[in-house]
Design an enzyme around this catalytic site. Structure first.
Site, PDB file in Angstrom:
ATOM      1  N   TYR A 109       0.847  -1.206   0.000  1.00 38.34           N
ATOM      2  CA  TYR A 109       0.000   0.000   0.000  1.00 38.34           C
ATOM      3  C   TYR A 109       0.880   1.253   0.000  1.00 38.34           C
ATOM      4  O   TYR A 109       1.813   1.377   0.804  1.00 38.34           O
ATOM      5  CB  TYR A 109      -0.896   0.027   1.250  1.00 38.34           C
ATOM      6  CG  TYR A 109      -1.725   1.297   1.313  1.00 38.34           C
ATOM      7  CD1 TYR A 109      -2.995   1.333   0.745  1.00 38.34           C
ATOM      8  CD2 TYR A 109      -1.216   2.470   1.886  1.00 38.34           C
ATOM      9  CE1 TYR A 109      -3.750   2.493   0.756  1.00 38.34           C
ATOM     10  CE2 TYR A 109      -1.965   3.638   1.889  1.00 38.34           C
ATOM     11  CZ  TYR A 109      -3.226   3.641   1.323  1.00 38.34           C
ATOM     12  OH  TYR A 109      -3.965   4.795   1.324  1.00 38.34           O
ATOM     13  N   GLU A 197      -3.492   7.457  -4.481  1.00 40.41           N
ATOM     14  CA  GLU A 197      -3.440   6.197  -3.725  1.00 40.41           C
ATOM     15  C   GLU A 197      -3.172   5.028  -4.669  1.00 40.41           C
ATOM     16  O   GLU A 197      -3.907   4.822  -5.631  1.00 40.41           O
ATOM     17  CB  GLU A 197      -4.760   5.971  -2.995  1.00 40.41           C
ATOM     18  CG  GLU A 197      -4.719   4.762  -2.086  1.00 40.41           C
ATOM     19  CD  GLU A 197      -6.062   4.517  -1.390  1.00 40.41           C
ATOM     20  OE1 GLU A 197      -7.081   4.371  -2.090  1.00 40.41           O
ATOM     21  OE2 GLU A 197      -6.076   4.488  -0.154  1.00 40.41           O
TER      22      GLU A 197
END
Ligand code: ADP
Ligand code: MG
Length: 399
Positions: A109, A197
């Site tokens: 992530y 993101e």
């Protein structure tokens, strides 16, 4: 402003950020053509909507033949995709992205956000990619690292090292992660993003780092500097009430209740919504008409709020500093004369030219309920709404 995954990836490619080959398709035939062009024997069909969690909702499927590319594209195109980010109503899928199936060793992530608390751009990194980062933050916060970037120096070697460590990358990947992080940072700053993101960022079987998903938000206030980015806006993904407001330069958020709010200033709008709730009502929207609102702007705001079928009463709450109560009053009167308003309207004015504003409202002869304080206004709008509802119900029953 949000954009789709395929648009975000196009943009990132311009910054030499590694993605996998992929093409957009609007129907299943072009999906098959895209898969042929990409080559190989594994592809992923990905629904393009402005929401995450598509995988869990059935909007991302791995396929292993051209027949499957066709059938799965047909299944996904036109589906109403419900994810934890779309709300229960879901979002209609009009486009799919066909991407090369990637051999994933590890899902990580990585995101970049503007942190208003420290006024800096922050990287957020974790080894726990591919899942909801909110869940990771809740259950294992120690697995998330936040690194803030000094704006004058930009991303430095020490930042690259700490972020790469937080991603669990071995030292042999430092060159690759350094280039990736620098390019992402450059893209973020140069295009005025507010969120970038990458979930997941993957480590492939060939030990490459690739962005498999990309979610981008741009700072609306900087869009005027990027006309090409503004063109990426997809209104079909927005709440129609919010698109109409954005087109008129108004800051609007649609909510589920039935008391429409017209307020100046975001803080006052929040306080107004809280007070409505305290008085037993539910706000239908958040609408900030801003400072220096002209009568025309107020009238536009009024029409916008009234175009929401759920609105059963309206509260106008203006605390005029830069604004002028007389202008607001003129706007309200103008709107009420043009639009048939069959719901109760409560107005509270305070500040600059309040007496003149009150006079305009009083002389208009319109059935406006006036209030002096915010609490009084909220109570009055809730009572008026309840009474109106009762009357209308009685009429319906009588008929
Ligand atoms: P969302 O976050 O909306 O669910 P993603 O793009 O993150 O959508 O896809 C969900 C999951 O699907 C990823 O975590 C990854 O495991 C898998 N996936 C996505 N794209 C590919 C790809 N090109 N190759 C292989 N797997 C993929
Ligand atoms: Mg994702």
């Amino acid at each position: 402003m949000n954009i789709h995954e395929y648009q975000a990836k196009e943009l990132l490619k311009e910054y030499n950020v590694p993605t996998v080959p992929g093409f957009l398709a609007l129907d299943s035939e072009s999906a098959v053509a895209a898969a042929k062009e990409i080559g190989g024997d594994v592809w992923v069909v990905k629904a393009q909507i402005h929401a995450g969690g598509r995988g869990k909702g059935g909007g991302v499927k791995v396929v292993k033949s051209l027949e499957e590319v066709k059938s799965i594209s047909e299944e996904i195109l036109g589906m109403n995709l419900v994810t934890h980010q779309t709300g229960p109503k879901g979002q209609l899928v009009r486009k799919v992205y066909i991407e090369k199936g990637t051999n994933i060793l590890d899902e990580l992530y990585l995101s970049i956000v503007v942190d208003r608390a420290n006024s800096r751009v922050n990287f957020i990194a974790s080894t726990e990619g591919g899942m909801d980062i909110e869940e990771v933050a809740e259950n294992t916060p120690e697995k998330i690292l936040t690194v803030d970037i000094n704006p004058s120096s930009g991303i430095e070697e020490k930042d690259v090292i700490s972020i790469s460590k937080a991603l669990g990358l071995d030292d042999d990947l430092l060159m690759k992660s350094g280039a990736l992080l620098k390019n992402l940072y450059k893209a973020f700053v140069e295009t005025d993003m507010s969120l970038l993101e990458i979930n997941p960022l993957v480590l492939t079987g060939d030990r490459d780092l690739v962005c498999l998903d990309a979610k981008v938000n741009f700072d609306d206030n900087a869009l005027f500097r990027h006309p090409q980015i503004s063109e990426l806006r997809d209104k079909s993904q927005e709440d129609p009430r919010e698109s109409r407001a954005a087109d008129r330069g108004l800051s609007y958020v649609g909510l589920e209740g039935n008391i429409g709010c017209i307020v100046n200033g975001a803080g006052l709008a929040m306080a107004t919504m809280d007070t409505i709730k305290l008085a037993g009502g539910e706000p239908a929207n958040f609408l900030d008409i801003g400072g220096g609102a002209t009568p025309e702007r107020v009238a536009k705001a009024f029409r916008l709020v009234m175009s929401d079928q759920n609105v059963q009463a309206v509260l106008v709450n203006i605390f005029a500093g830069i604004n002028r109560c007389d202008w607001v009053a003129m706007g309200v009167v103008q709107a009420l004369k043009e639009v048939t308003v069959e719901v109760p309207v409560v107005i509270r004015l305070a500040g600059t030219n309040v007496e003149e504003g009150q006079r305009i409202l009083a002389q208009s002869g319109l059935p406006i309920i006036r209030a002096n304080t915010l609490m009084e206004a909220a109570e009055r709008v809730v009572v008026a709404w309840q009474n109106d509802l009762k009357q209308n119900t009685n009429i319906r029953i009588a008929q």
